[in-house]
Scaffold this motif. Structure first.
Motif, PDB file in Angstrom:
ATOM      1  N   PRO A  88       3.148   5.252 -33.993  1.00  0.00           N
ATOM      2  CA  PRO A  88       2.895   4.712 -32.650  1.00  0.00           C
ATOM      3  C   PRO A  88       2.993   5.766 -31.546  1.00  0.00           C
ATOM      4  N   GLN A  89       3.923   6.706 -31.682  1.00  0.00           N
ATOM      5  CA  GLN A  89       3.995   7.776 -30.694  1.00  0.00           C
ATOM      6  C   GLN A  89       2.715   8.611 -30.708  1.00  0.00           C
ATOM      7  N   CYS A  90       2.204   8.885 -31.905  1.00  0.00           N
ATOM      8  CA  CYS A  90       0.947   9.638 -32.006  1.00  0.00           C
ATOM      9  C   CYS A  90      -0.195   8.875 -31.359  1.00  0.00           C
ATOM     10  N   ARG A  91      -0.248   7.585 -31.597  1.00  0.00           N
ATOM     11  CA  ARG A  91      -1.324   6.787 -31.000  1.00  0.00           C
ATOM     12  C   ARG A  91      -1.241   6.817 -29.482  1.00  0.00           C
ATOM     13  N   ALA A  92      -0.018   6.710 -28.936  1.00  0.00           N
ATOM     14  CA  ALA A  92       0.148   6.746 -27.484  1.00  0.00           C
ATOM     15  C   ALA A  92      -0.296   8.088 -26.917  1.00  0.00           C
ATOM     16  N   ALA A  93       0.092   9.180 -27.584  1.00  0.00           N
ATOM     17  CA  ALA A  93      -0.289  10.507 -27.099  1.00  0.00           C
ATOM     18  C   ALA A  93      -1.802  10.689 -27.153  1.00  0.00           C
ATOM     19  N   PHE A  94      -2.424  10.253 -28.238  1.00  0.00           N
ATOM     20  CA  PHE A  94      -3.877  10.389 -28.374  1.00  0.00           C
ATOM     21  C   PHE A  94      -4.598   9.580 -27.297  1.00  0.00           C
ATOM     22  N   ALA A  95      -4.073   8.399 -26.996  1.00  0.00           N
ATOM     23  CA  ALA A  95      -4.685   7.553 -25.971  1.00  0.00           C
ATOM     24  C   ALA A  95      -4.651   8.210 -24.603  1.00  0.00           C
ATOM     25  N   HIS A  96      -3.743   9.166 -24.428  1.00  0.00           N
ATOM     26  CA  HIS A  96      -3.633   9.863 -23.144  1.00  0.00           C
ATOM     27  C   HIS A  96      -4.146  11.296 -23.237  1.00  0.00           C
ATOM     28  N   GLY A  97      -5.033  11.549 -24.196  1.00  0.00           N
ATOM     29  CA  GLY A  97      -5.768  12.801 -24.192  1.00  0.00           C
ATOM     30  C   GLY A  97      -5.262  13.903 -25.096  1.00  0.00           C
ATOM     31  N   VAL A  98      -4.182  13.666 -25.851  1.00  0.00           N
ATOM     32  CA  VAL A  98      -3.688  14.699 -26.759  1.00  0.00           C
ATOM     33  C   VAL A  98      -4.511  14.638 -28.039  1.00  0.00           C
ATOM     34  N   ARG A  99      -5.151  15.724 -28.407  1.00  0.00           N
ATOM     35  CA  ARG A  99      -6.048  15.722 -29.551  1.00  0.00           C
ATOM     36  C   ARG A  99      -5.440  16.366 -30.793  1.00  0.00           C
ATOM     37  N   ARG A 100      -4.481  17.283 -30.631  1.00  0.00           N
ATOM     38  CA  ARG A 100      -3.825  17.900 -31.786  1.00  0.00           C
ATOM     39  C   ARG A 100      -2.411  17.336 -31.893  1.00  0.00           C
ATOM     40  N   LEU A 101      -2.159  16.593 -32.953  1.00  0.00           N
ATOM     41  CA  LEU A 101      -0.913  15.849 -33.131  1.00  0.00           C
ATOM     42  C   LEU A 101      -0.202  16.340 -34.385  1.00  0.00           C
ATOM     43  N   LEU A 102       1.004  16.824 -34.226  1.00  0.00           N
ATOM     44  CA  LEU A 102       1.822  17.244 -35.351  1.00  0.00           C
ATOM     45  C   LEU A 102       2.961  16.245 -35.499  1.00  0.00           C
ATOM     46  N   MET A 103       2.863  15.375 -36.489  1.00  0.00           N
ATOM     47  CA  MET A 103       3.914  14.388 -36.724  1.00  0.00           C
ATOM     48  C   MET A 103       4.946  15.018 -37.662  1.00  0.00           C
ATOM     49  N   ALA A 104       6.043  15.474 -37.110  1.00  0.00           N
ATOM     50  CA  ALA A 104       7.062  16.174 -37.896  1.00  0.00           C
ATOM     51  C   ALA A 104       7.948  15.153 -38.600  1.00  0.00           C
ATOM     52  N   ASN A 105       7.306  14.367 -39.438  1.00  0.00           N
ATOM     53  CA  ASN A 105       7.972  13.262 -40.107  1.00  0.00           C
ATOM     54  C   ASN A 105       7.073  12.785 -41.250  1.00  0.00           C
ATOM     55  N   GLN A 106       7.661  12.066 -42.178  1.00  0.00           N
ATOM     56  CA  GLN A 106       6.878  11.476 -43.256  1.00  0.00           C
ATOM     57  C   GLN A 106       6.108  10.257 -42.728  1.00  0.00           C
ATOM     58  N   LEU A 107       4.892  10.099 -43.198  1.00  0.00           N
ATOM     59  CA  LEU A 107       4.066   8.951 -42.856  1.00  0.00           C
ATOM     60  C   LEU A 107       4.247   7.908 -43.952  1.00  0.00           C
ATOM     61  N   VAL A 108       4.963   6.847 -43.632  1.00  0.00           N
ATOM     62  CA  VAL A 108       5.349   5.849 -44.630  1.00  0.00           C
ATOM     63  C   VAL A 108       4.946   4.462 -44.135  1.00  0.00           C
ATOM     64  N   GLY A 109       4.400   3.630 -45.030  1.00  0.00           N
ATOM     65  CA  GLY A 109       4.034   2.261 -44.681  1.00  0.00           C
ATOM     66  C   GLY A 109       2.567   2.137 -44.329  1.00  0.00           C
ATOM     67  N   GLN A 110       1.919   1.092 -44.875  1.00  0.00           N
ATOM     68  CA  GLN A 110       0.473   0.972 -44.699  1.00  0.00           C
ATOM     69  C   GLN A 110       0.059   0.747 -43.252  1.00  0.00           C
TER      70      GLN A 110
END
Length: 410
Positions: A88-110
């Motif tokens: 959700p944090q990545c989605r919020a950042a992308f919605a406000h113009g951030v195009r390169r997103l580094l999620m320093a965490n595991q992506l878990v859950g469908q």
């Protein structure tokens, strides 16, 4: 910026709104979380210069502020991207113009995977980390079904720490598992040194930085990394100088993408990271300048119920209180000395003794001479835990005139 005419019109509780005029002390509903423009601008430039001087990119950790206006300023200052912690944090950042997103965490859950798939399909340059074979299999299946490629970095952990592979055997198993998933691209190594504690911490952090570098070199040499300039990334806000040292090598500058990820630097603080900055300066006496605290919470003196005690009209809902209670900084004696009301008086010797949901207990001298309605500015230790209590923070100039209202996306 909202005014009294429309603040809260949608039913929200909008703390810290400009109700009368842009003067913070008299025209704003207090308490209010405030960012001072001068130290903010200084910090943005200082950390960007530091990263570039060490041949590294900067991807500030956005979870600190979740404030799109600050993301924009970090990117405008030269940041390579923004680091986030959740989908959700990545989605919020992308919605406000951030195009390169580094999620320093595991992506878990469908559901979280689906969010990220939407971002990638919409054009986001997205990276996340992996440290387990089962998670790799789940990600591989999910993104293959959607015809998408997911870029991943292997996370290296430390014994007793948080996530991440503990040894070379786990890394080897993970590399093999990723190779079996056509939808996944292994592009580098990620780590977090902030969990290292005990013994000679400086030596341990330096050794960890070298371990990150050695691992990415080994993987690159073996041909398993699917990137022309593989990423190696780490660094919180305490040991960023030691990680930068590990990354500051000609080979990395030329053939890799070293990325530092401090987040708290943008507003710094008045104790925890202020102390860490002192340590950085001690390790590098040649370093020019330093980070400066930019975040304060302003609140009224609400009650003076007994000698030596002031009750302040703010609490846990308004300001972080871990690892340290709010730190009194400045008194603005609007009522007790109206002629000098906008001239701050240093009250850093006063002490917060207790905090409740909406009240702070402040131990003051019995001859303090303050009055109900005076304003006190408080600092924090660890800024993250203050940002998430606000829908908006106020950007002020040196005269405490409100220049902008900065919305958060928590």
């Amino acid at each position: 910026m909202k005014t009294a005419a429309n603040a809260g019109a949608d039913g929200r509780i909008d703390k810290g709104t400009v109700e009368l005029r842009p003067d913070l002390l008299s025209g704003v509903s207090l308490p209010a979380a405030v960012i001072h423009e001068a130290p903010l601008a200084h910090n943005l430039a200082w950390m960007q210069r530091f990263a570039e001087a060490h041949g590294a990119r900067l991807a500030p950790h956005g979870k600190t502020t979740m404030t799109p206006a600050l993301f924009r300023r970090q990117l405008e200052a030269g940041a390579w991207g923004i680091t986030l912690a959740t989908a959700p944090q990545c989605r919020a950042a992308f919605a406000h113009g951030v195009r390169r997103l580094l999620m320093a965490n595991q992506l878990v859950g469908q559901a979280n995977m689906a969010m990220v798939a939407e971002l990638i399909a919409a054009g986001a340059e997205f990276y996340c980390v992996v440290d387990g074979v089962e998670n790799v299999r789940q990600l591989g299946r999910f993104f293959a079904e959607r015809g998408l490629k997911l870029a991943v970095l292997i996370e290296l952990g430390v014994s007793g720490g948080r996530c991440g592979c503990r040894d070379a055997a786990q890394v080897e198993a993970l590399v093999a598992a990723i190779a079996e998933q056509p939808a996944l691209r292994l592009v580098g190594i990620e780590g977090y040194e902030g969990m290292i504690a005990g013994g000679d911490e400086i030596a341990a952090v330096r050794a960890y930085g070298e371990r990150l570098v050695e691992t990415v070199r080994m993987l690159h040499a073996s041909g398993v990394l699917k990137s022309e300039a593989p990423i190696v990334t780490a660094s919180g806000s305490k040991w960023f100088d030691l990680i930068a040292e590990a990354f500051d090598k000609a080979e990395l500058r030329e053939h890799y993408t070293p990325v530092l990820r401090p987040g708290c630097y943008v507003v710094h603080d008045h104790k925890l990271y202020a102390g860490a900055m002192d340590d950085v300066k001690a390790r590098h006496p040649q370093l020019q300048g330093e980070l400066q605290p930019a975040l304060e919470v302003f609140a009224h003196v609400q009650s003076l119920p007994e000698p030596g005690l002031a009750i302040i009209a703010m609490g846990k809902r308004d300001i972080g209180h871990e690892p340290d209670l709010p730190l009194p900084l400045w008194l603005y004696p609007l009522v007790s000395h109206p002629a000098a009301g906008s001239t701050p008086i240093d009250v850093s010797a006063w002490r917060t003794t207790h905090i409740m949901d909406q009240h702070v207990f402040l131990d003051i001298p019995q001859d303090a001479g303050i009055a109900v309605g005076d304003v006190i500015a408080f600092g924090t230790s660890h800024p993250c835990l203050t940002f998430d209590k606000w829908r908006q923070l106020l950007l002020v100039d040196e005269a405490l005139e409100v220049q902008d209202s900065l919305a958060t996306c928590f």
